[in-house]
Design a protein around this motif. Structure first.
Motif, PDB file in Angstrom:
ATOM      1  N   ARG A   1      -1.247  -2.268 -10.471  1.00  0.00           N
ATOM      2  CA  ARG A   1      -1.206  -3.092  -9.259  1.00  0.00           C
ATOM      3  C   ARG A   1      -0.309  -2.384  -8.252  1.00  0.00           C
ATOM      4  NH1 ARG A   1       1.585  -7.466  -6.765  1.00  0.00           N
ATOM      5  NH2 ARG A   1       0.176  -9.088  -5.967  1.00  0.00           N
ATOM      6  N   PRO A   2      -0.823  -2.052  -7.062  1.00  0.00           N
ATOM      7  CA  PRO A   2      -0.027  -1.286  -6.098  1.00  0.00           C
ATOM      8  C   PRO A   2       1.194  -2.066  -5.605  1.00  0.00           C
ATOM      9  CG  PRO A   2      -2.362  -1.236  -5.527  1.00  0.00           C
ATOM     10  CD  PRO A   2      -2.199  -2.287  -6.580  1.00  0.00           C
ATOM     11  N   ALA A   3       2.271  -1.337  -5.410  1.00  0.00           N
ATOM     12  CA  ALA A   3       3.448  -1.931  -4.790  1.00  0.00           C
ATOM     13  C   ALA A   3       3.163  -2.203  -3.319  1.00  0.00           C
ATOM     14  CB  ALA A   3       4.645  -0.994  -4.932  1.00  0.00           C
ATOM     15  N   ASN A   4       3.853  -3.165  -2.756  1.00  0.00           N
ATOM     16  CA  ASN A   4       3.691  -3.506  -1.346  1.00  0.00           C
ATOM     17  C   ASN A   4       4.469  -2.499  -0.490  1.00  0.00           C
ATOM     18  OD1 ASN A   4       4.328  -4.775   1.296  1.00  0.00           O
ATOM     19  ND2 ASN A   4       3.253  -6.539   0.428  1.00  0.00           N
ATOM     20  N   ARG A   5       3.760  -1.777   0.379  1.00  0.00           N
ATOM     21  CA  ARG A   5       4.399  -0.705   1.154  1.00  0.00           C
ATOM     22  C   ARG A   5       5.502  -1.228   2.067  1.00  0.00           C
ATOM     23  NH1 ARG A   5      -0.690   1.606   3.979  1.00  0.00           N
ATOM     24  NH2 ARG A   5      -1.650   0.498   2.236  1.00  0.00           N
ATOM     25  N   TYR A   6       5.308  -2.430   2.625  1.00  0.00           N
ATOM     26  CA  TYR A   6       6.296  -2.958   3.560  1.00  0.00           C
ATOM     27  C   TYR A   6       7.530  -3.492   2.821  1.00  0.00           C
ATOM     28  CZ  TYR A   6       2.364  -2.496   6.734  1.00  0.00           C
ATOM     29  OH  TYR A   6       1.325  -1.987   7.468  1.00  0.00           O
ATOM     30  N   ALA A   7       7.317  -4.035   1.640  1.00  0.00           N
ATOM     31  CA  ALA A   7       8.450  -4.469   0.836  1.00  0.00           C
ATOM     32  C   ALA A   7       9.305  -3.271   0.411  1.00  0.00           C
ATOM     33  CB  ALA A   7       7.961  -5.233  -0.399  1.00  0.00           C
ATOM     34  N   LEU A   8       8.636  -2.189   0.022  1.00  0.00           N
ATOM     35  CA  LEU A   8       9.369  -0.981  -0.368  1.00  0.00           C
ATOM     36  C   LEU A   8      10.172  -0.440   0.803  1.00  0.00           C
ATOM     37  CD1 LEU A   8       6.692   0.919  -2.504  1.00  0.00           C
ATOM     38  CD2 LEU A   8       8.724  -0.285  -3.331  1.00  0.00           C
ATOM     39  N   ALA A   9       9.557  -0.424   2.012  1.00  0.00           N
ATOM     40  CA  ALA A   9      10.267   0.078   3.183  1.00  0.00           C
ATOM     41  C   ALA A   9      11.437  -0.811   3.552  1.00  0.00           C
ATOM     42  CB  ALA A   9       9.280   0.186   4.358  1.00  0.00           C
ATOM     43  N   ARG A  10      11.258  -2.123   3.460  1.00  0.00           N
ATOM     44  CA  ARG A  10      12.349  -3.050   3.771  1.00  0.00           C
ATOM     45  C   ARG A  10      13.509  -2.880   2.805  1.00  0.00           C
ATOM     46  NH1 ARG A  10      13.551  -7.916   1.975  1.00  0.00           N
ATOM     47  NH2 ARG A  10      11.577  -8.152   0.852  1.00  0.00           N
ATOM     48  N   GLU A  11      13.178  -2.734   1.523  1.00  0.00           N
ATOM     49  CA  GLU A  11      14.215  -2.556   0.510  1.00  0.00           C
ATOM     50  C   GLU A  11      14.957  -1.242   0.711  1.00  0.00           C
ATOM     51  OE1 GLU A  11      12.007  -2.912  -3.061  1.00  0.00           O
ATOM     52  OE2 GLU A  11      11.636  -5.073  -2.805  1.00  0.00           O
ATOM     53  N   ALA A  12      14.217  -0.189   1.083  1.00  0.00           N
ATOM     54  CA  ALA A  12      14.854   1.115   1.307  1.00  0.00           C
ATOM     55  C   ALA A  12      15.811   1.047   2.508  1.00  0.00           C
ATOM     56  CB  ALA A  12      13.799   2.185   1.539  1.00  0.00           C
TER      57      ALA A  12
ATOM     58  N   PRO B   1      -7.445  -5.364  -3.849  1.00  0.00           N
ATOM     59  CA  PRO B   1      -8.723  -5.372  -4.560  1.00  0.00           C
ATOM     60  C   PRO B   1      -9.298  -3.958  -4.607  1.00  0.00           C
ATOM     61  CG  PRO B   1      -8.591  -7.229  -3.061  1.00  0.00           C
ATOM     62  CD  PRO B   1      -7.392  -6.374  -2.779  1.00  0.00           C
ATOM     63  N   ALA B   2      -9.972  -3.636  -5.701  1.00  0.00           N
ATOM     64  CA  ALA B   2     -10.445  -2.270  -5.910  1.00  0.00           C
ATOM     65  C   ALA B   2     -11.438  -1.843  -4.835  1.00  0.00           C
ATOM     66  CB  ALA B   2     -11.088  -2.146  -7.289  1.00  0.00           C
ATOM     67  N   THR B   3     -11.273  -0.617  -4.349  1.00  0.00           N
ATOM     68  CA  THR B   3     -12.163  -0.048  -3.338  1.00  0.00           C
ATOM     69  C   THR B   3     -13.078   0.979  -3.979  1.00  0.00           C
ATOM     70  OG1 THR B   3     -10.481  -0.318  -1.620  1.00  0.00           O
ATOM     71  CG2 THR B   3     -12.285   1.207  -1.159  1.00  0.00           C
ATOM     72  N   ALA B   4     -14.366   0.889  -3.685  1.00  0.00           N
ATOM     73  CA  ALA B   4     -15.343   1.871  -4.172  1.00  0.00           C
ATOM     74  C   ALA B   4     -16.060   2.495  -2.982  1.00  0.00           C
ATOM     75  CB  ALA B   4     -16.351   1.222  -5.116  1.00  0.00           C
ATOM     76  N   VAL B   5     -16.491   3.735  -3.159  1.00  0.00           N
ATOM     77  CA  VAL B   5     -17.259   4.452  -2.138  1.00  0.00           C
ATOM     78  C   VAL B   5     -18.401   5.170  -2.839  1.00  0.00           C
ATOM     79  CG1 VAL B   5     -17.233   6.410  -0.526  1.00  0.00           C
ATOM     80  CG2 VAL B   5     -15.334   4.765  -0.528  1.00  0.00           C
ATOM     81  N   ASP B   6     -19.603   5.073  -2.264  1.00  0.00           N
ATOM     82  CA  ASP B   6     -20.717   5.880  -2.741  1.00  0.00           C
ATOM     83  C   ASP B   6     -20.511   7.289  -2.197  1.00  0.00           C
ATOM     84  OD1 ASP B   6     -23.134   7.231  -3.136  1.00  0.00           O
ATOM     85  OD2 ASP B   6     -24.318   5.396  -3.002  1.00  0.00           O
ATOM     86  N   ALA B   7     -20.103   8.198  -3.086  1.00  0.00           N
ATOM     87  CA  ALA B   7     -19.735   9.554  -2.681  1.00  0.00           C
ATOM     88  C   ALA B   7     -20.851  10.554  -2.911  1.00  0.00           C
ATOM     89  CB  ALA B   7     -18.477   9.987  -3.436  1.00  0.00           C
ATOM     90  N   THR B   8     -22.091  10.065  -2.963  1.00  0.00           N
ATOM     91  CA  THR B   8     -23.221  10.971  -3.156  1.00  0.00           C
ATOM     92  C   THR B   8     -23.327  11.955  -1.994  1.00  0.00           C
ATOM     93  OG1 THR B   8     -24.386   9.184  -4.309  1.00  0.00           O
ATOM     94  CG2 THR B   8     -25.696  11.090  -3.630  1.00  0.00           C
ATOM     95  N   ALA B   9     -23.219  11.470  -0.782  1.00  0.00           N
ATOM     96  CA  ALA B   9     -23.297  12.333   0.400  1.00  0.00           C
ATOM     97  C   ALA B   9     -21.979  13.078   0.576  1.00  0.00           C
ATOM     98  CB  ALA B   9     -23.600  11.497   1.643  1.00  0.00           C
ATOM     99  N   PRO B  10     -22.028  14.391   0.827  1.00  0.00           N
ATOM    100  CA  PRO B  10     -20.790  15.148   1.025  1.00  0.00           C
ATOM    101  C   PRO B  10     -19.879  14.554   2.092  1.00  0.00           C
ATOM    102  CG  PRO B  10     -22.628  16.662   0.754  1.00  0.00           C
ATOM    103  CD  PRO B  10     -23.219  15.286   0.835  1.00  0.00           C
ATOM    104  N   ALA B  11     -20.454  13.957   3.144  1.00  0.00           N
ATOM    105  CA  ALA B  11     -19.639  13.402   4.222  1.00  0.00           C
ATOM    106  C   ALA B  11     -18.760  12.256   3.760  1.00  0.00           C
ATOM    107  CB  ALA B  11     -20.549  12.929   5.362  1.00  0.00           C
TER     108      ALA B  11
END
Length: 341
Positions: free
Chosen positions: A327-338, A194-204
Motif C-alpha cells: 500500500r503506497p505511503a501518502n506523499r503529502y503526509a511524508l512531506a509534512r512529516e519531513a 487503486p491499482a493502475t493497469a495499461v495496455d502496453a501492446t503499442a510501443p507508444a
C-alpha cells in the motif's frame, strides 16, 4: 505441493458488448472469483464500439458487481483522453470504497476524430502525445488519491469538526493539457492507490506503463514477443527508479474453448510461458465468456493448482494484497512529516 514463490497471475475480461443484464456480469465475476482470479476487467471506449452498437459504462457496471462479490479485483477501462482527471479520480476512489479495497483501472486513450467530435473537442492528437497526456493523468489521479491523508477524517461530534484541514492538500498540478488544484472530494481510498493497469501492446504506451502502472497488459500469442516486451518494460521501470518486480506483466490472450477442448493444453501453455519468464500471468479475452470462463475455472485452474502454480484462495482482502503490491505511503503526509522534523 511446492510453495507459491511466484504465483501465476490470472485475470479475465467479462466481455459484454450489447449486454445489458447486470446479473450476467455478476455471475461471471463470481465464477472468476471461485477460480481465485486476481481480477476481472471490463473494456470500454469513449464512443460506440461499432456503428449502431450500444454499451454500458464499464465503471458503473463494476460498481454494481462490487457488492455482489467478496475478493476479486475490479478493473474498468477508463479513457483518459477527453475525461477530466478530477472526476476520473473521484469515480475510481468511489469504486475502491464500495468494493472495500478491490478497485483498479485500465488507463486508455481515445484516438479517433469521431470520439473527439462527440464532445466537441479539438481533433485527435498523435498517439505519442495522447499517451504522454495519459501519463500525466495517472500522475495527477494518484496525487488526488493522496490529497486526503489517511487520518484526515476526525468526526469529532463535540467540536463539530469533520476533517482536519491540515491533512487535506492541494495537488497544484500543471500539465501540458490540463491543470488540477484539488483536493479531492473523496477521502483517500482503502488501498491508498487503486491499482493502475495499461495496455502496453503499442510501443507508444510503454513509457506510461513503465513509469506509473502496477500491471501492464501485452496482447500477443507469441511467447518470444511477450518475453521481449516484458524485459523492455522492466528495464524502463528500473530507469524510473522503480523495482522491476513491482510491475506485473500479463500476456493478454484471446481464448476460444468448447466442451471438447483439452483444458490441460492451456494449462501447459500457461505454465511454460510463466516458467520461461515470458509473462507473470495471463489476461484472458474470451470468445464465449460464459462457456470459456467455466472451462477455465473448472478445467485449467485445477490443473495448475495441483502443480502449485495457482493459489487455492486469496491471500488478503484487497487487490493490492492479491497482487503482492504494498500500500503506497501518502506523499503529502511524508512531506509534512519531513518538514516537521
Amino acid at each position: 505441493m511446492p510453495p507459491l514463490t511466484r504465483p501465476l497471475r490470472f485475470a479475465v475480461d467479462l466481455g459484454g458488448t450489447a449486454l445489458y443484464l447486470a446479473a450476467t456480469f455478476v455471475d461471471r465475476a463470481r465464477l472468476a472469483e471461485r477460480g481465485a482470479f486476481d481480477f476481472v476487467t471490463l473494456d470500454d471506449s469513449l464512443g460506440q464500439p461499432a456503428p449502431g452498437v450500444g454499451r454500458l459504462d464499464a465503471l458503473a457496471v463494476l460498481a454494481r458487481v462490487a457488492p455482489a462479490t467478496d475478493r476479486i479485483g475490479l478493473l474498468p477501462t477508463v479513457t483518459t483522453t477527453h475525461t477530466e482527471p478530477f472526476h476520473l479520480s473521484t469515480a475510481i476512489a468511489t469504486l475502491d470504497w464500495v468494493s472495500r479495497g478491490r478497485a483498479g483501472w485500465i488507463a486508455d486513450v481515445s484516438t479517433t476524430e469521431a470520439d473527439a467530435r462527440l464532445i466537441g473537442r479539438p481533433p485527435a492528437a498523435p498517439l505519442a502525445e495522447l499517451w504522454r497526456e495519459a501519463g500525466e493523468v495517472v500522475d495527477v489521479v494518484t496525487r488526488l488519491f493522496d490529497s486526503w491523508e489517511d487520518d484526515a477524517e476526525i468526526r469529532d461530534v463535540a467540536t463539530g469538526r469533520f476533517v482536519d484541514r491540515d491533512k487535506l492538500h492541494y495537488v497544484d498540478f500543471e500539465g501540458a493539457a490540463f491543470s488540477v488544484r484539488g483536493p479531492s472530494i473523496v477521502p483517500r481510498p482503502p488501498q491508498g492507490h487503486p491499482a493502475t493497469a495499461v495496455d502496453a501492446t503499442a510501443p507508444a504506451a510503454r513509457e506510461a506503463a513503465a513509469r506509473s502502472a502496477d500491471v501492464a497488459l501485452v496482447r500477443t500469442d507469441d511467447p518470444d514477443t511477450a518475453r521481449t516486451v516484458r524485459a523492455e518494460l522492466r528495464e524502463r521501470a528500473r530507469a524510473h527508479g522503480r523495482e522491476p518486480d513491482r510491475l506485473i506483466v500479463l500476456a493478454s490472450l484471446t481464448v476460444d474453448l468448447d466442451a471438447s477442448a483439452d483444458a490441460v493444453a492451456l494449462a501447459e501453455l500457461a505454465a511454460g510461458w510463466h516458467t520461461d519468464g515470458a509473462a507473470d500471468g495471463f489476461h484472458f479475452r474470451l470468445t464465449d465468456p460464459d462457456r470459456d470462463l467455466r472451462l477455465l475455472v473448472d478445467g485449467t485452474v485445477p490443473v495448475l493448482q495441483h502443480r502449485g502454480l495457482v493459489r487455492h484462495f486469496y491471500p488478503g482482502a484487497t487487490l493490492r494484497e492479491h497482487l503482492g503490491l504494498p500500500r503506497p505511503a501518502n506523499r503529502y503526509a511524508l512531506a509534512r512529516e519531513a518538514t516537521a522534523r
